[in-house]
Design a protein around this motif. Sequence first.
Motif, PDB file in Angstrom:
ATOM      1  N   CYS A 187       0.849  -1.182   0.000  1.00 41.37           N
ATOM      2  CA  CYS A 187       0.000   0.000   0.000  1.00 41.37           C
ATOM      3  C   CYS A 187       0.892   1.243   0.000  1.00 41.37           C
ATOM      4  O   CYS A 187       2.073   1.159   0.343  1.00 41.37           O
ATOM      5  CB  CYS A 187      -0.935  -0.006   1.209  1.00 41.37           C
ATOM      6  SG  CYS A 187      -0.087   0.044   2.778  1.00 41.37           S
ATOM      7  N   PRO A 188       0.370   2.396  -0.378  1.00 40.55           N
ATOM      8  CA  PRO A 188       1.204   3.607  -0.445  1.00 40.55           C
ATOM      9  C   PRO A 188       1.921   3.946   0.860  1.00 40.55           C
ATOM     10  O   PRO A 188       3.066   4.375   0.848  1.00 40.55           O
ATOM     11  CB  PRO A 188       0.203   4.708  -0.822  1.00 40.55           C
ATOM     12  CG  PRO A 188      -0.901   3.990  -1.522  1.00 40.55           C
ATOM     13  CD  PRO A 188      -0.995   2.636  -0.864  1.00 40.55           C
ATOM     14  N   GLU A 189       1.268   3.716   2.007  1.00 37.20           N
ATOM     15  CA  GLU A 189       1.895   4.020   3.294  1.00 37.20           C
ATOM     16  C   GLU A 189       3.117   3.140   3.530  1.00 37.20           C
ATOM     17  O   GLU A 189       4.138   3.605   4.033  1.00 37.20           O
ATOM     18  CB  GLU A 189       0.904   3.838   4.447  1.00 37.20           C
ATOM     19  CG  GLU A 189      -0.251   4.811   4.429  1.00 37.20           C
ATOM     20  CD  GLU A 189      -1.406   4.390   3.525  1.00 37.20           C
ATOM     21  OE1 GLU A 189      -2.372   5.158   3.397  1.00 37.20           O
ATOM     22  OE2 GLU A 189      -1.339   3.293   2.915  1.00 37.20           O
ATOM     23  N   MET A 190       3.025   1.857   3.191  1.00 36.63           N
ATOM     24  CA  MET A 190       4.156   0.943   3.378  1.00 36.63           C
ATOM     25  C   MET A 190       5.275   1.288   2.404  1.00 36.63           C
ATOM     26  O   MET A 190       6.441   1.319   2.770  1.00 36.63           O
ATOM     27  CB  MET A 190       3.685  -0.501   3.193  1.00 36.63           C
ATOM     28  CG  MET A 190       4.752  -1.551   3.550  1.00 36.63           C
ATOM     29  SD  MET A 190       6.021  -1.873   2.309  1.00 36.63           S
ATOM     30  CE  MET A 190       5.075  -2.557   0.976  1.00 36.63           C
ATOM     31  N   ILE A 191       4.922   1.564   1.165  1.00 41.93           N
ATOM     32  CA  ILE A 191       5.932   1.884   0.157  1.00 41.93           C
ATOM     33  C   ILE A 191       6.682   3.154   0.536  1.00 41.93           C
ATOM     34  O   ILE A 191       7.900   3.243   0.362  1.00 41.93           O
ATOM     35  CB  ILE A 191       5.275   1.993  -1.236  1.00 41.93           C
ATOM     36  CG1 ILE A 191       4.794   0.603  -1.677  1.00 41.93           C
ATOM     37  CG2 ILE A 191       6.235   2.601  -2.255  1.00 41.93           C
ATOM     38  CD1 ILE A 191       3.922   0.606  -2.912  1.00 41.93           C
TER      39      ILE A 191
ATOM     40  N   GLN B   6      11.456   3.194  -2.145  1.00 38.23           N
ATOM     41  CA  GLN B   6      10.130   3.700  -2.513  1.00 38.23           C
ATOM     42  C   GLN B   6       9.377   2.718  -3.410  1.00 38.23           C
ATOM     43  O   GLN B   6       8.603   3.115  -4.276  1.00 38.23           O
ATOM     44  CB  GLN B   6      10.220   5.076  -3.179  1.00 38.23           C
ATOM     45  CG  GLN B   6      10.793   6.143  -2.278  1.00 38.23           C
ATOM     46  CD  GLN B   6       9.863   6.469  -1.116  1.00 38.23           C
ATOM     47  OE1 GLN B   6       8.794   7.013  -1.322  1.00 38.23           O
ATOM     48  NE2 GLN B   6      10.256   6.139   0.097  1.00 38.23           N
ATOM     49  N   ARG B   7       9.617   1.425  -3.202  1.00 39.25           N
ATOM     50  CA  ARG B   7       8.894   0.396  -3.944  1.00 39.25           C
ATOM     51  C   ARG B   7       8.688  -0.818  -3.051  1.00 39.25           C
ATOM     52  O   ARG B   7       9.375  -0.980  -2.048  1.00 39.25           O
ATOM     53  CB  ARG B   7       9.634  -0.014  -5.217  1.00 39.25           C
ATOM     54  CG  ARG B   7      10.982  -0.691  -4.990  1.00 39.25           C
ATOM     55  CD  ARG B   7      11.681  -1.109  -6.272  1.00 39.25           C
ATOM     56  NE  ARG B   7      11.054  -2.216  -6.932  1.00 39.25           N
ATOM     57  CZ  ARG B   7      11.300  -3.501  -6.641  1.00 39.25           C
ATOM     58  NH1 ARG B   7      12.156  -3.831  -5.706  1.00 39.25           N
ATOM     59  NH2 ARG B   7      10.687  -4.452  -7.303  1.00 39.25           N
ATOM     60  N   SER B   8       7.747  -1.640  -3.445  1.00 41.65           N
ATOM     61  CA  SER B   8       7.486  -2.891  -2.737  1.00 41.65           C
ATOM     62  C   SER B   8       7.820  -4.043  -3.672  1.00 41.65           C
ATOM     63  O   SER B   8       7.249  -4.138  -4.756  1.00 41.65           O
ATOM     64  CB  SER B   8       6.017  -2.961  -2.340  1.00 41.65           C
ATOM     65  OG  SER B   8       5.739  -4.209  -1.752  1.00 41.65           O
ATOM     66  N   PRO B   9       8.746  -4.912  -3.264  1.00 40.36           N
ATOM     67  CA  PRO B   9       9.049  -6.062  -4.123  1.00 40.36           C
ATOM     68  C   PRO B   9       7.798  -6.906  -4.375  1.00 40.36           C
ATOM     69  O   PRO B   9       6.927  -7.014  -3.517  1.00 40.36           O
ATOM     70  CB  PRO B   9      10.086  -6.853  -3.312  1.00 40.36           C
ATOM     71  CG  PRO B   9      10.672  -5.855  -2.370  1.00 40.36           C
ATOM     72  CD  PRO B   9       9.560  -4.904  -2.050  1.00 40.36           C
ATOM     73  N   SER B  10       7.742  -7.494  -5.542  1.00 38.71           N
ATOM     74  CA  SER B  10       6.592  -8.328  -5.922  1.00 38.71           C
ATOM     75  C   SER B  10       6.633  -9.657  -5.175  1.00 38.71           C
ATOM     76  O   SER B  10       7.655 -10.050  -4.606  1.00 38.71           O
ATOM     77  CB  SER B  10       6.620  -8.589  -7.423  1.00 38.71           C
ATOM     78  OG  SER B  10       7.744  -9.410  -7.732  1.00 38.71           O
ATOM     79  N   ASN B  11       5.514 -10.374  -5.219  1.00 39.24           N
ATOM     80  CA  ASN B  11       5.485 -11.714  -4.642  1.00 39.24           C
ATOM     81  C   ASN B  11       6.555 -12.597  -5.277  1.00 39.24           C
ATOM     82  O   ASN B  11       7.221 -13.367  -4.585  1.00 39.24           O
ATOM     83  CB  ASN B  11       4.105 -12.347  -4.824  1.00 39.24           C
ATOM     84  CG  ASN B  11       3.065 -11.712  -3.939  1.00 39.24           C
ATOM     85  OD1 ASN B  11       3.365 -11.252  -2.844  1.00 39.24           O
ATOM     86  ND2 ASN B  11       1.834 -11.670  -4.409  1.00 39.24           N
ATOM     87  N   ALA B  12       6.718 -12.481  -6.593  1.00 42.15           N
ATOM     88  CA  ALA B  12       7.725 -13.292  -7.295  1.00 42.15           C
ATOM     89  C   ALA B  12       9.130 -13.003  -6.777  1.00 42.15           C
ATOM     90  O   ALA B  12       9.944 -13.925  -6.627  1.00 42.15           O
ATOM     91  CB  ALA B  12       7.650 -13.041  -8.799  1.00 42.15           C
TER      92      ALA B  12
END
Length: 165
Positions: free
Chosen positions: A107-111, A117-123
């Motif tokens: 979510c934007p708050e976590m990122i 400034q990004r969230s790694p994907s599940n992969a």
Amino acid sequence: FQYGPEGFDLWGHLFERHERCHSAAASTLAQDECLAMPGRINCLFMNMLRGYVWSLPEPDLVNLRRSYSTAISVLRPSAHVQSRIDEVCDQWGDDAYVVGVHKRLACPEMIACQLSQRSPSNAEFINRARRVLFERRAGLGKRAVVFLATDDCKAVDAFQDAFPA
């Protein structure tokens, strides 16, 4: 911590009380001696700059880790939490090599709390878990177990597909 219904003391629910580290709800300090954050957002714990900590010079990082270790050393899970931990871990048995993964909902708050400034994907998380399992468990002859802690239901599905029981 600001999870659960109003008035719920999550800290007291999760951890045994200690004089050095305890819930503000259990504090004997007068109201005017405490810092209370009545809203859902607590600026002190937003961690907006925590990623920059990892770019500190190595001696400073070592000192920071020592200080953190000293501070955290008094934390003990509450009896009911420890019981649940034992119940889960006992399922793995002695022949398991366990890799723990903490995958937050993107979510934007976590990122905003991430240095990148990004969230790694599940992969990306799955590939990293596979790499750790391969590199660290090789030659040990132990059964691989991936323990996923997440608030992301899509991550649960992806990890179940990637690491079937």
